[in-house]
Enzyme design. Structure first.
Site, short mmCIF file in Angstrom:
data_model
loop_
_atom_site.label_atom_id
_atom_site.label_comp_id
_atom_site.label_asym_id
_atom_site.label_seq_id
_atom_site.Cartn_x
_atom_site.Cartn_y
_atom_site.Cartn_z
CD GLN A 75 17.81 4.11 32.23
OE1 GLN A 75 17.90 4.13 31.00
NE2 GLN A 75 18.60 4.82 33.01
N GLY A 84 5.83 8.54 -1.46
CA GLY A 84 5.18 9.83 -1.20
C GLY A 84 4.04 9.79 -0.21
N GLY A 111 1.32 -0.25 10.19
CA GLY A 111 -0.09 -0.60 10.42
C GLY A 111 -0.93 0.63 10.73
CG MET A 171 -1.83 -1.16 1.37
SD MET A 171 -2.73 -1.15 2.95
CE MET A 171 -1.69 -2.17 3.96
CD GLN A 221 9.34 3.63 48.13
OE1 GLN A 221 9.76 4.78 48.13
NE2 GLN A 221 8.47 3.19 49.01
CD GLN A 231 -8.14 -10.74 11.15
OE1 GLN A 231 -9.34 -10.91 11.35
NE2 GLN A 231 -7.41 -11.58 10.44
CD GLU A 232 -1.89 -4.04 8.66
OE1 GLU A 232 -2.68 -4.03 7.69
OE2 GLU A 232 -0.76 -3.53 8.62
N GLY A 263 2.02 7.30 3.08
CA GLY A 263 1.81 6.07 3.86
C GLY A 263 0.53 6.21 4.66
CG PHE A 277 8.33 1.77 4.31
CD1 PHE A 277 9.71 1.88 4.44
CD2 PHE A 277 7.56 2.92 4.41
CE1 PHE A 277 10.30 3.13 4.64
CE2 PHE A 277 8.14 4.16 4.62
CZ PHE A 277 9.52 4.27 4.73
#
Ligand code: FAD
Length: 379
Positions: A336, A130, A363, A126, A279, A241-242, A132, A157
């Site tokens: 970290q 230029g 997505g 898709m 803590q 769904q994707e 997305g 992509f």
């Protein structure tokens, strides 16, 4: 919190998926990451186990299973091991529904047996250089020439773009009396279809991703998938769904990150005490574990909705953005807490961290997901 979404058959399926990935994928992750590609032999083995496009009817090589929970099991196990790239989600959750729901009998006969056997690797194109986020701005064209379509444009992509044997390409229709988009199935080797470089990504390095070029590619009328002019609507129908599939992997990855970090902070000492017992760290991990547990419940509810075919676009969009943002925060915290070791490639958390970043982008980006949720509120 105990999950209530699965039945014993899903648990048994999970055992076999996990066993398969531990044996066939985990030991090869390093090699695949170095090569930037997962080899075909693995994919065929996965297909032979029934893990690929199993929703296809038996006569087309599938198991005829219309139960998204089986997809979820594979997505979660693939995310937890981090070994097998995006191939399972791409095929089972994204491309197979197009190939099964929008196709004619002849098209299914032509493509599905190859997909279910692992001989045909499919992809969906898709995004373009230029555009997305804004799929309406797709510039690729499919021009009707009287007896065939001529496809011209560039895509980028594309997950599995280097390996793909069959690419579903979204293009703007140029034909008298028809407006809108269409989806065209282009096979590898078609004249005018070329692949660009294997894209060098920050993470998900075992998964190949590519640019694809189409220069006056002849596409037979029988390779139009679904109705000409309704491509955008077809994409919109399948995108929830994707997005849920990405949310599923986000929660599974965050859980995995927490599990390995808990082990680490219990064993690593500073100032004479385990670092997890300070803590500040205990509170951070308590917050992360609670948020992931909350996300899990919401995503499980979305999974139930997907099984019932009632998941809405805004529910999926909310799940996608919230869980992927959470995944990123949790994994960054976990890195970290590993200190300098967290930045070393040999530590699992390092790979998880670089693999997590794209979840907020592909997505549909977090911003676009918020647009969808916002619009559903009438704003
Ligand atoms: C590893 C990877 C795999 C992918 N696989 C595939 C694939 O298989 N097939 C495929 O077709 N695509 C694929 N994509 C493409 C992906 O879906 C797009 O990258 C994504 O949708 C964003 O589009 P873009 O990159 O053009 O960014 P742009 O659309 O240019 O967006 C850039 C920035 O602007 C923001 N923005 C855009 N519009 C708005 C707005 N209205 N409001 C606020 N902010 C906005 C975005 O959120 C983003 O932050 C993949 C991408 C990656 C990185």
């Amino acid at each position: 919190m105990r999950r209530t979404v699965f039945e014993p058959e899903h648990d048994a399926f999970r055992e076999s998926v996990r066993g398969f990935l531990m044996k066939e994928a985990v030991p090869r992750t390093e090699e695949w990451e170095a090569n930037g590609i997962i080899d075909r032999a693995f994919w065929r083995k996965a297909a032979a186990q029934g893990f690929v496009a199993f929703q296809a009817p038996e006569e087309l090589g599938g198991a005829g299973i219309d139960d998204f929970r089986f997809n979820v099991v594979i997505d979660e196990e693939a995310a937890t091991t981090g070994a097998a790239g995006d191939g399972f989600a791409l095929v089972n959750d994204i491309v197979a529904p197009y190939l099964l729901e929008l196709t004619t009998d002849e098209q299914r006969q032509a493509w599905m047996p190859g997909v279910t056997s692992g001989d045909i690797v499919p992809a969906i194109a898709m995004s373009e250089p230029g555009t997305g986020s804004d799929l309406r701005a797709i510039a690729s064209t499919a021009t009707w020439r009287g007896d065939h379509w001529s496809l011209t444009g560039s895509k980028t992509f594309v997950t599995s773009g280097i390996q793909a044997d069959l690419v579903l390409v979204a293009a703007r229709i140029v034909r008298d009396g028809v407006k809108g988009m269409g989806l065209f199935a282009v096979e590898a080797g078609a004249d005018g279809f070329t692949r660009g470089r294997k894209l060098d990504k920050v993470g998900r390095k075992a998964q190949d991703t590519a640019e694809l070029f189409f220069d006056d590619v002849t596409v037979a009328p029988e390779h139009l998938v679904g109705e000409a002019g309704r491509g955008l609507q077809m994409l919109m129908k399948n995108l929830p769904q994707e997005r849920l599939s990405i949310a599923v992997t986000a929660v599974a990855s965050a859980e995995r990150a927490l599990a390995i970090t808990l082990e680490y902070v219990r064993g690593r000492n500073a100032f004479g005490t385990p670092i997890g017992s300070f803590q500040a760290n205990r509170f951070s991990l308590a917050e992360a574990a609670t948020e992931v547990a909350v996300a899990r419940v919401y995503v499980d509810r979305c999974i139930e909705a997907a099984v019932d075919h009632t998941l809405t676009a805004d529910e999926a969009a909310g799940a996608k953005y919230w869980t992927t943002e959470l995944q990123w925060r949790v994994i960054d915290l976990c890195l970290q807490l590993h200190g300098g070791y967290g930045y070393m490639e040999e530590y699992e958390i390092a790979r998880m961290w670089r693999d997590a970043r794209v979840q907020r982008i592909y997505g549909g980006t977090t911003e676009i997901m918020k647009e969808i949720v916002g619009r559903s509120m009438g704003l």
